[in-house]
Design a protein around this motif. Structure first.
Motif, PDB file in Angstrom:
ATOM      1  N   ASN A 160       0.857  -1.184   0.000  1.00 38.31           N
ATOM      2  CA  ASN A 160       0.000   0.000   0.000  1.00 38.31           C
ATOM      3  C   ASN A 160       0.893   1.232   0.000  1.00 38.31           C
ATOM      4  OD1 ASN A 160       0.598   0.683   2.772  1.00 38.31           O
ATOM      5  ND2 ASN A 160      -0.833  -0.930   3.384  1.00 38.31           N
ATOM      6  N   CYS A 161       0.270   2.391  -0.175  1.00 41.35           N
ATOM      7  CA  CYS A 161       1.044   3.630  -0.313  1.00 41.35           C
ATOM      8  C   CYS A 161       2.001   3.835   0.855  1.00 41.35           C
ATOM      9  CB  CYS A 161       0.105   4.822  -0.463  1.00 41.35           C
ATOM     10  SG  CYS A 161      -0.850   4.813  -2.007  1.00 41.35           S
ATOM     11  N   SER A 162       1.596   3.457   2.050  1.00 38.62           N
ATOM     12  CA  SER A 162       2.446   3.748   3.215  1.00 38.62           C
ATOM     13  C   SER A 162       3.764   2.991   3.176  1.00 38.62           C
ATOM     14  CB  SER A 162       1.703   3.456   4.524  1.00 38.62           C
ATOM     15  OG  SER A 162       1.595   2.064   4.738  1.00 38.62           O
ATOM     16  N   ASN A 163       3.842   1.886   2.398  1.00 38.16           N
ATOM     17  CA  ASN A 163       5.124   1.193   2.289  1.00 38.16           C
ATOM     18  C   ASN A 163       5.671   1.241   0.857  1.00 38.16           C
ATOM     19  OD1 ASN A 163       3.836  -1.082   1.007  1.00 38.16           O
ATOM     20  ND2 ASN A 163       3.276  -1.871   3.017  1.00 38.16           N
ATOM     21  N   CYS A 164       5.225   2.263   0.122  1.00 40.89           N
ATOM     22  CA  CYS A 164       5.742   2.527  -1.229  1.00 40.89           C
ATOM     23  C   CYS A 164       6.840   3.574  -1.122  1.00 40.89           C
ATOM     24  CB  CYS A 164       4.606   3.035  -2.111  1.00 40.89           C
ATOM     25  SG  CYS A 164       5.129   3.628  -3.744  1.00 40.89           S
ATOM     26  N   SER A 165       7.899   3.392  -1.880  1.00 40.17           N
ATOM     27  CA  SER A 165       9.030   4.318  -1.781  1.00 40.17           C
ATOM     28  C   SER A 165       8.670   5.728  -2.249  1.00 40.17           C
ATOM     29  CB  SER A 165      10.225   3.791  -2.574  1.00 40.17           C
ATOM     30  OG  SER A 165       9.913   3.749  -3.936  1.00 40.17           O
ATOM     31  N   LEU A 166       7.576   5.879  -2.987  1.00 41.60           N
ATOM     32  CA  LEU A 166       7.200   7.205  -3.486  1.00 41.60           C
ATOM     33  C   LEU A 166       6.340   7.982  -2.493  1.00 41.60           C
ATOM     34  CD1 LEU A 166       6.628   5.715  -6.937  1.00 41.60           C
ATOM     35  CD2 LEU A 166       7.943   7.791  -6.680  1.00 41.60           C
ATOM     36  N   TYR A 167       5.817   7.301  -1.502  1.00 38.39           N
ATOM     37  CA  TYR A 167       4.917   7.946  -0.535  1.00 38.39           C
ATOM     38  C   TYR A 167       5.685   8.940   0.327  1.00 38.39           C
ATOM     39  CZ  TYR A 167       1.362   8.324   3.161  1.00 38.39           C
ATOM     40  OH  TYR A 167       0.434   8.783   4.062  1.00 38.39           O
ATOM     41  N   GLN A 168       5.153  10.155   0.461  1.00 35.66           N
ATOM     42  CA  GLN A 168       5.838  11.199   1.216  1.00 35.66           C
ATOM     43  C   GLN A 168       5.090  11.618   2.473  1.00 35.66           C
ATOM     44  OE1 GLN A 168       6.540  14.148  -1.849  1.00 35.66           O
ATOM     45  NE2 GLN A 168       8.242  12.981  -2.714  1.00 35.66           N
ATOM     46  N   GLY A 169       4.086  10.856   2.856  1.00 36.63           N
ATOM     47  CA  GLY A 169       3.386  11.169   4.090  1.00 36.63           C
ATOM     48  C   GLY A 169       4.244  10.807   5.289  1.00 36.63           C
ATOM     49  N   LYS A 170       3.960  11.436   6.404  1.00 42.57           N
ATOM     50  CA  LYS A 170       4.699  11.134   7.630  1.00 42.57           C
ATOM     51  C   LYS A 170       4.311   9.743   8.133  1.00 42.57           C
ATOM     52  CE  LYS A 170       5.057  15.940   9.269  1.00 42.57           C
ATOM     53  NZ  LYS A 170       4.027  16.642   8.459  1.00 42.57           N
ATOM     54  N   ALA A 171       5.223   9.125   8.861  1.00 45.32           N
ATOM     55  CA  ALA A 171       4.943   7.820   9.452  1.00 45.32           C
ATOM     56  C   ALA A 171       3.680   7.927  10.304  1.00 45.32           C
ATOM     57  CB  ALA A 171       6.122   7.364  10.300  1.00 45.32           C
ATOM     58  N   GLY A 172       2.781   6.996  10.108  1.00 43.79           N
ATOM     59  CA  GLY A 172       1.553   6.980  10.892  1.00 43.79           C
ATOM     60  C   GLY A 172       0.449   7.852  10.329  1.00 43.79           C
ATOM     61  N   THR A 180      -2.490   9.131   7.700  1.00 45.88           N
ATOM     62  CA  THR A 180      -3.484   8.388   6.928  1.00 45.88           C
ATOM     63  C   THR A 180      -3.471   8.798   5.464  1.00 45.88           C
ATOM     64  OG1 THR A 180      -5.183   9.974   7.532  1.00 45.88           O
ATOM     65  CG2 THR A 180      -4.996   8.006   8.906  1.00 45.88           C
ATOM     66  N   SER A 181      -2.774   9.903   5.150  1.00 46.02           N
ATOM     67  CA  SER A 181      -2.645  10.334   3.759  1.00 46.02           C
ATOM     68  C   SER A 181      -1.408  11.199   3.637  1.00 46.02           C
ATOM     69  CB  SER A 181      -3.884  11.104   3.301  1.00 46.02           C
ATOM     70  OG  SER A 181      -4.015  12.309   4.015  1.00 46.02           O
ATOM     71  N   GLY A 182      -0.942  11.337   2.397  1.00 46.37           N
ATOM     72  CA  GLY A 182       0.233  12.158   2.180  1.00 46.37           C
ATOM     73  C   GLY A 182       0.500  12.349   0.702  1.00 46.37           C
ATOM     74  N   PRO A 183       1.454  13.227   0.378  1.00 53.28           N
ATOM     75  CA  PRO A 183       1.766  13.488  -1.023  1.00 53.28           C
ATOM     76  C   PRO A 183       2.440  12.309  -1.698  1.00 53.28           C
ATOM     77  CG  PRO A 183       2.642  15.219   0.425  1.00 53.28           C
ATOM     78  CD  PRO A 183       2.252  14.060   1.292  1.00 53.28           C
ATOM     79  N   CYS A 184       2.279  12.257  -3.027  1.00 50.00           N
ATOM     80  CA  CYS A 184       2.957  11.277  -3.871  1.00 50.00           C
ATOM     81  C   CYS A 184       3.298  11.996  -5.169  1.00 50.00           C
ATOM     82  CB  CYS A 184       2.045  10.091  -4.147  1.00 50.00           C
ATOM     83  SG  CYS A 184       2.679   9.026  -5.483  1.00 50.00           S
ATOM     84  N   PRO A 185       4.550  11.957  -5.614  1.00 51.33           N
ATOM     85  CA  PRO A 185       4.929  12.704  -6.822  1.00 51.33           C
ATOM     86  C   PRO A 185       4.198  12.242  -8.084  1.00 51.33           C
ATOM     87  CG  PRO A 185       6.718  11.270  -6.081  1.00 51.33           C
ATOM     88  CD  PRO A 185       5.678  11.255  -5.004  1.00 51.33           C
ATOM     89  N   ILE A 186       3.647  11.036  -8.064  1.00 50.34           N
ATOM     90  CA  ILE A 186       2.881  10.550  -9.218  1.00 50.34           C
ATOM     91  C   ILE A 186       1.605  11.383  -9.395  1.00 50.34           C
ATOM     92  CG2 ILE A 186       1.568   8.566 -10.118  1.00 50.34           C
ATOM     93  CD1 ILE A 186       4.495   7.940 -10.221  1.00 50.34           C
TER      94      ILE A 186
END
Ligand code: SF4
Length: 76
Positions: A37-49, A51-57
């Motif tokens: 899922n996004c939280s363990n994707c290298s592109l995910y830029q949300g903070k640890a923990g 529920t949502s965050g930026p992604c350059p895609i």
């Protein structure tokens, strides 16, 4: 905060983005594996923990930590 990516967004559709990884189109995206899922994707830029965050895609939008798309790259 930036708006969430909509699953109906044309780019989201082409990449198979879903806000809940369990809803990923596993027939179309055979590389999908449970647990991705996004939280363990290298592109995910949300903070640890978060529920949502930026992604350059999806510039200017936020993706769900529990989401997934076919550009997924496992975090090293
Ligand atoms: Fe989520 Fe990674 Fe796809 Fe971005 S590239 S939407 S963080 S799976």
């Amino acid at each position: 905060d930036a708006p969430m990516v909509s699953e109906s967004d044309p780019q989201a559709k082409s990449l198979g983005y879903v806000a809940n990884a369990s809803k990923a189109d596993k027939a179309k995206f055979t590389k999908f594996a449970a647990g991705q899922n996004c939280s363990n994707c290298s592109l995910y830029q949300g903070k640890a923990g978060s529920t949502s965050g930026p992604c350059p895609i999806f510039a200017g939008k936020q993706v769900a930590a529990a989401g997934w798309c076919s550009a997924y790259v496992k975090k090293a």
